[in-house]
Design a protein around this motif. Structure first.
Motif, PDB file in Angstrom:
ATOM      1  N   SER A   1       0.838  -1.193   0.000  1.00  0.00           N
ATOM      2  CA  SER A   1       0.000   0.000   0.000  1.00  0.00           C
ATOM      3  C   SER A   1       0.869   1.238   0.000  1.00  0.00           C
ATOM      4  O   SER A   1       1.978   1.231   0.553  1.00  0.00           O
ATOM      5  CB  SER A   1      -0.899   0.034   1.246  1.00  0.00           C
ATOM      6  OG  SER A   1      -1.709  -1.113   1.328  1.00  0.00           O
ATOM      7  N   CYS A   2       0.376   2.293  -0.614  1.00  0.00           N
ATOM      8  CA  CYS A   2       1.058   3.579  -0.599  1.00  0.00           C
ATOM      9  C   CYS A   2       0.003   4.650  -0.348  1.00  0.00           C
ATOM     10  O   CYS A   2      -0.910   4.814  -1.163  1.00  0.00           O
ATOM     11  CB  CYS A   2       1.781   3.835  -1.908  1.00  0.00           C
ATOM     12  SG  CYS A   2       2.468   5.499  -2.051  1.00  0.00           S
ATOM     13  N   THR A   3       0.147   5.355   0.750  1.00  0.00           N
ATOM     14  CA  THR A   3      -0.796   6.404   1.100  1.00  0.00           C
ATOM     15  C   THR A   3      -0.156   7.760   0.906  1.00  0.00           C
ATOM     16  O   THR A   3       0.962   8.003   1.401  1.00  0.00           O
ATOM     17  CB  THR A   3      -1.273   6.242   2.551  1.00  0.00           C
ATOM     18  OG1 THR A   3      -1.924   4.965   2.675  1.00  0.00           O
ATOM     19  CG2 THR A   3      -2.266   7.326   2.924  1.00  0.00           C
ATOM     20  N   ALA A   4      -0.862   8.625   0.177  1.00  0.00           N
ATOM     21  CA  ALA A   4      -0.356   9.966  -0.112  1.00  0.00           C
ATOM     22  C   ALA A   4      -0.960  10.983   0.849  1.00  0.00           C
ATOM     23  O   ALA A   4      -2.077  10.809   1.342  1.00  0.00           O
ATOM     24  CB  ALA A   4      -0.696  10.339  -1.551  1.00  0.00           C
ATOM     25  N   SER A   5      -0.215  12.055   1.070  1.00  0.00           N
ATOM     26  CA  SER A   5      -0.690  13.117   1.959  1.00  0.00           C
ATOM     27  C   SER A   5      -1.615  14.079   1.225  1.00  0.00           C
ATOM     28  O   SER A   5      -2.180  14.981   1.838  1.00  0.00           O
ATOM     29  CB  SER A   5       0.498  13.891   2.543  1.00  0.00           C
ATOM     30  OG  SER A   5       1.254  14.483   1.508  1.00  0.00           O
TER      31      SER A   5
ATOM     32  N   GLY B   1       3.205   5.683  -9.144  1.00  0.00           N
ATOM     33  CA  GLY B   1       3.877   4.518  -9.688  1.00  0.00           C
ATOM     34  C   GLY B   1       4.517   3.668  -8.611  1.00  0.00           C
ATOM     35  O   GLY B   1       4.749   4.117  -7.492  1.00  0.00           O
ATOM     36  N   TRP B   2       4.738   2.427  -8.966  1.00  0.00           N
ATOM     37  CA  TRP B   2       5.463   1.491  -8.117  1.00  0.00           C
ATOM     38  C   TRP B   2       6.778   1.153  -8.813  1.00  0.00           C
ATOM     39  O   TRP B   2       6.790   0.827 -10.009  1.00  0.00           O
ATOM     40  CB  TRP B   2       4.664   0.220  -7.887  1.00  0.00           C
ATOM     41  CG  TRP B   2       3.529   0.372  -6.940  1.00  0.00           C
ATOM     42  CD1 TRP B   2       2.210   0.503  -7.245  1.00  0.00           C
ATOM     43  CD2 TRP B   2       3.610   0.398  -5.512  1.00  0.00           C
ATOM     44  NE1 TRP B   2       1.467   0.621  -6.101  1.00  0.00           N
ATOM     45  CE2 TRP B   2       2.301   0.553  -5.019  1.00  0.00           C
ATOM     46  CE3 TRP B   2       4.661   0.306  -4.595  1.00  0.00           C
ATOM     47  CZ2 TRP B   2       2.011   0.620  -3.662  1.00  0.00           C
ATOM     48  CZ3 TRP B   2       4.372   0.372  -3.250  1.00  0.00           C
ATOM     49  CH2 TRP B   2       3.068   0.528  -2.792  1.00  0.00           C
ATOM     50  N   TYR B   3       7.855   1.234  -8.047  1.00  0.00           N
ATOM     51  CA  TYR B   3       9.170   0.864  -8.532  1.00  0.00           C
ATOM     52  C   TYR B   3       9.781  -0.122  -7.541  1.00  0.00           C
ATOM     53  O   TYR B   3       9.345  -0.209  -6.393  1.00  0.00           O
ATOM     54  CB  TYR B   3      10.082   2.102  -8.621  1.00  0.00           C
ATOM     55  CG  TYR B   3       9.716   3.074  -9.717  1.00  0.00           C
ATOM     56  CD1 TYR B   3       8.586   3.878  -9.610  1.00  0.00           C
ATOM     57  CD2 TYR B   3      10.494   3.182 -10.868  1.00  0.00           C
ATOM     58  CE1 TYR B   3       8.244   4.770 -10.616  1.00  0.00           C
ATOM     59  CE2 TYR B   3      10.164   4.069 -11.873  1.00  0.00           C
ATOM     60  CZ  TYR B   3       9.043   4.856 -11.744  1.00  0.00           C
ATOM     61  OH  TYR B   3       8.710   5.741 -12.752  1.00  0.00           O
TER      62      TYR B   3
ATOM     63  N   SER C   1       0.432  -9.118 -11.967  1.00  0.00           N
ATOM     64  CA  SER C   1       0.318  -8.127 -10.906  1.00  0.00           C
ATOM     65  C   SER C   1      -0.899  -7.251 -11.130  1.00  0.00           C
ATOM     66  O   SER C   1      -1.368  -7.093 -12.262  1.00  0.00           O
ATOM     67  CB  SER C   1       1.575  -7.248 -10.872  1.00  0.00           C
ATOM     68  OG  SER C   1       2.715  -8.029 -10.610  1.00  0.00           O
ATOM     69  N   THR C   2      -1.398  -6.697 -10.044  1.00  0.00           N
ATOM     70  CA  THR C   2      -2.572  -5.830 -10.119  1.00  0.00           C
ATOM     71  C   THR C   2      -2.321  -4.585  -9.289  1.00  0.00           C
ATOM     72  O   THR C   2      -1.955  -4.679  -8.110  1.00  0.00           O
ATOM     73  CB  THR C   2      -3.820  -6.537  -9.586  1.00  0.00           C
ATOM     74  OG1 THR C   2      -4.034  -7.730 -10.334  1.00  0.00           O
ATOM     75  CG2 THR C   2      -5.042  -5.635  -9.715  1.00  0.00           C
TER      76      THR C   2
ATOM     77  N   THR D   1      -4.940   6.185  -1.401  1.00  0.00           N
ATOM     78  CA  THR D   1      -4.038   5.032  -1.332  1.00  0.00           C
ATOM     79  C   THR D   1      -4.061   4.259  -2.636  1.00  0.00           C
ATOM     80  O   THR D   1      -5.123   4.056  -3.231  1.00  0.00           O
ATOM     81  CB  THR D   1      -4.441   4.113  -0.167  1.00  0.00           C
ATOM     82  OG1 THR D   1      -4.347   4.850   1.060  1.00  0.00           O
ATOM     83  CG2 THR D   1      -3.522   2.900  -0.077  1.00  0.00           C
ATOM     84  N   VAL D   2      -2.884   3.837  -3.061  1.00  0.00           N
ATOM     85  CA  VAL D   2      -2.778   2.926  -4.188  1.00  0.00           C
ATOM     86  C   VAL D   2      -2.186   1.620  -3.683  1.00  0.00           C
ATOM     87  O   VAL D   2      -1.475   1.592  -2.674  1.00  0.00           O
ATOM     88  CB  VAL D   2      -1.920   3.508  -5.335  1.00  0.00           C
ATOM     89  CG1 VAL D   2      -2.596   4.731  -5.932  1.00  0.00           C
ATOM     90  CG2 VAL D   2      -0.523   3.822  -4.863  1.00  0.00           C
ATOM     91  N   PHE D   3      -2.505   0.555  -4.397  1.00  0.00           N
ATOM     92  CA  PHE D   3      -2.095  -0.775  -3.981  1.00  0.00           C
ATOM     93  C   PHE D   3      -1.352  -1.478  -5.115  1.00  0.00           C
ATOM     94  O   PHE D   3      -1.563  -1.198  -6.294  1.00  0.00           O
ATOM     95  CB  PHE D   3      -3.313  -1.619  -3.604  1.00  0.00           C
ATOM     96  CG  PHE D   3      -4.178  -1.005  -2.546  1.00  0.00           C
ATOM     97  CD1 PHE D   3      -5.307  -0.266  -2.898  1.00  0.00           C
ATOM     98  CD2 PHE D   3      -3.874  -1.162  -1.211  1.00  0.00           C
ATOM     99  CE1 PHE D   3      -6.108   0.307  -1.933  1.00  0.00           C
ATOM    100  CE2 PHE D   3      -4.671  -0.593  -0.235  1.00  0.00           C
ATOM    101  CZ  PHE D   3      -5.796   0.144  -0.593  1.00  0.00           C
ATOM    102  N   LEU D   4      -0.512  -2.399  -4.717  1.00  0.00           N
ATOM    103  CA  LEU D   4       0.137  -3.283  -5.679  1.00  0.00           C
ATOM    104  C   LEU D   4       0.036  -4.695  -5.132  1.00  0.00           C
ATOM    105  O   LEU D   4       0.509  -4.960  -4.032  1.00  0.00           O
ATOM    106  CB  LEU D   4       1.604  -2.910  -5.879  1.00  0.00           C
ATOM    107  CG  LEU D   4       2.384  -3.821  -6.818  1.00  0.00           C
ATOM    108  CD1 LEU D   4       1.880  -3.681  -8.251  1.00  0.00           C
ATOM    109  CD2 LEU D   4       3.884  -3.539  -6.752  1.00  0.00           C
ATOM    110  N   GLN D   5      -0.586  -5.557  -5.892  1.00  0.00           N
ATOM    111  CA  GLN D   5      -0.710  -6.947  -5.477  1.00  0.00           C
ATOM    112  C   GLN D   5      -0.012  -7.817  -6.513  1.00  0.00           C
ATOM    113  O   GLN D   5      -0.233  -7.685  -7.714  1.00  0.00           O
ATOM    114  CB  GLN D   5      -2.178  -7.355  -5.355  1.00  0.00           C
ATOM    115  CG  GLN D   5      -2.360  -8.755  -4.804  1.00  0.00           C
ATOM    116  CD  GLN D   5      -3.710  -8.945  -4.145  1.00  0.00           C
ATOM    117  OE1 GLN D   5      -4.458  -7.988  -3.911  1.00  0.00           O
ATOM    118  NE2 GLN D   5      -4.042 -10.181  -3.825  1.00  0.00           N
ATOM    119  N   MET D   6       0.805  -8.711  -6.033  1.00  0.00           N
ATOM    120  CA  MET D   6       1.537  -9.582  -6.945  1.00  0.00           C
ATOM    121  C   MET D   6       1.869 -10.873  -6.234  1.00  0.00           C
ATOM    122  O   MET D   6       2.045 -10.895  -5.014  1.00  0.00           O
ATOM    123  CB  MET D   6       2.806  -8.884  -7.447  1.00  0.00           C
ATOM    124  CG  MET D   6       3.763  -8.447  -6.368  1.00  0.00           C
ATOM    125  SD  MET D   6       5.000  -7.270  -6.964  1.00  0.00           S
ATOM    126  CE  MET D   6       5.728  -8.154  -8.304  1.00  0.00           C
ATOM    127  N   PRO D   7       1.960 -11.970  -6.979  1.00  0.00           N
ATOM    128  CA  PRO D   7       2.369 -13.226  -6.374  1.00  0.00           C
ATOM    129  C   PRO D   7       3.868 -13.183  -6.069  1.00  0.00           C
ATOM    130  O   PRO D   7       4.650 -12.688  -6.882  1.00  0.00           O
ATOM    131  CB  PRO D   7       2.034 -14.261  -7.442  1.00  0.00           C
ATOM    132  CG  PRO D   7       2.113 -13.509  -8.721  1.00  0.00           C
ATOM    133  CD  PRO D   7       1.678 -12.117  -8.412  1.00  0.00           C
TER     134      PRO D   7
END
Length: 118
Positions: free
Chosen positions: A21-25, A35-37, A67-68, A77-83
């Motif tokens: 999870s990534c939560t922004a202010s 983005g996710w890196y 990945s999703t 909040t943005v999410f990244l789900q991956m196996p």
């Protein structure tokens, strides 16, 4: 100024699903794109996925189909789900935000360590 806080990392057994999870202010609806890196030991930081304020999502070829990325606008909040399939996925995962009109500024989170065990 946008502050980003990642969470959800840690030790993950291969075969289990990983959800970051990534939560922004700031409101993510006012952020051009998030983005996710990830950066594995001894390697350059690489793009995993991006999600725009309009909802468009793009994935790196290395994770496409596996990945999703999603978002919760109300929680900024943005999410990244991956196996978590391979120990090679062990990396620090970073959240990134690009915000602005004309002059676009880039913000980074502090990163969250993900360690995939075999």
């Amino acid at each position: 100024q946008v502050q980003l806080v990642e969470s959800g990392g840690g030790l993950v057994q291969a075969g289990k699903s990983l959800r970051l999870s990534c939560t922004a202010s700031a409101s993510i609806l006012r952020i051009n794109a998030m983005g996710w890196y990830r950066q594995a030991p001894g390697k350059q930081r690489e793009l995993v996925a991006t999600i725009t304020s309009g909802g468009s999502i793009n994935y790196a070829d290395s994770v496409k189909g596996r990945s999703t990325s999603s978002r919760d606008n109300a929680k900024n909040t943005v999410f990244l789900q991956m196996p978590s399939r391979k120990p090679e996925q062990t990396a620090v995962y970073y959240c990134n935000a690009k915000k602005g009109v004309g002059v676009v500024l880039t913000y980074w989170g502090q990163g969250t360590q993900v360690t995939v065990s075999s």
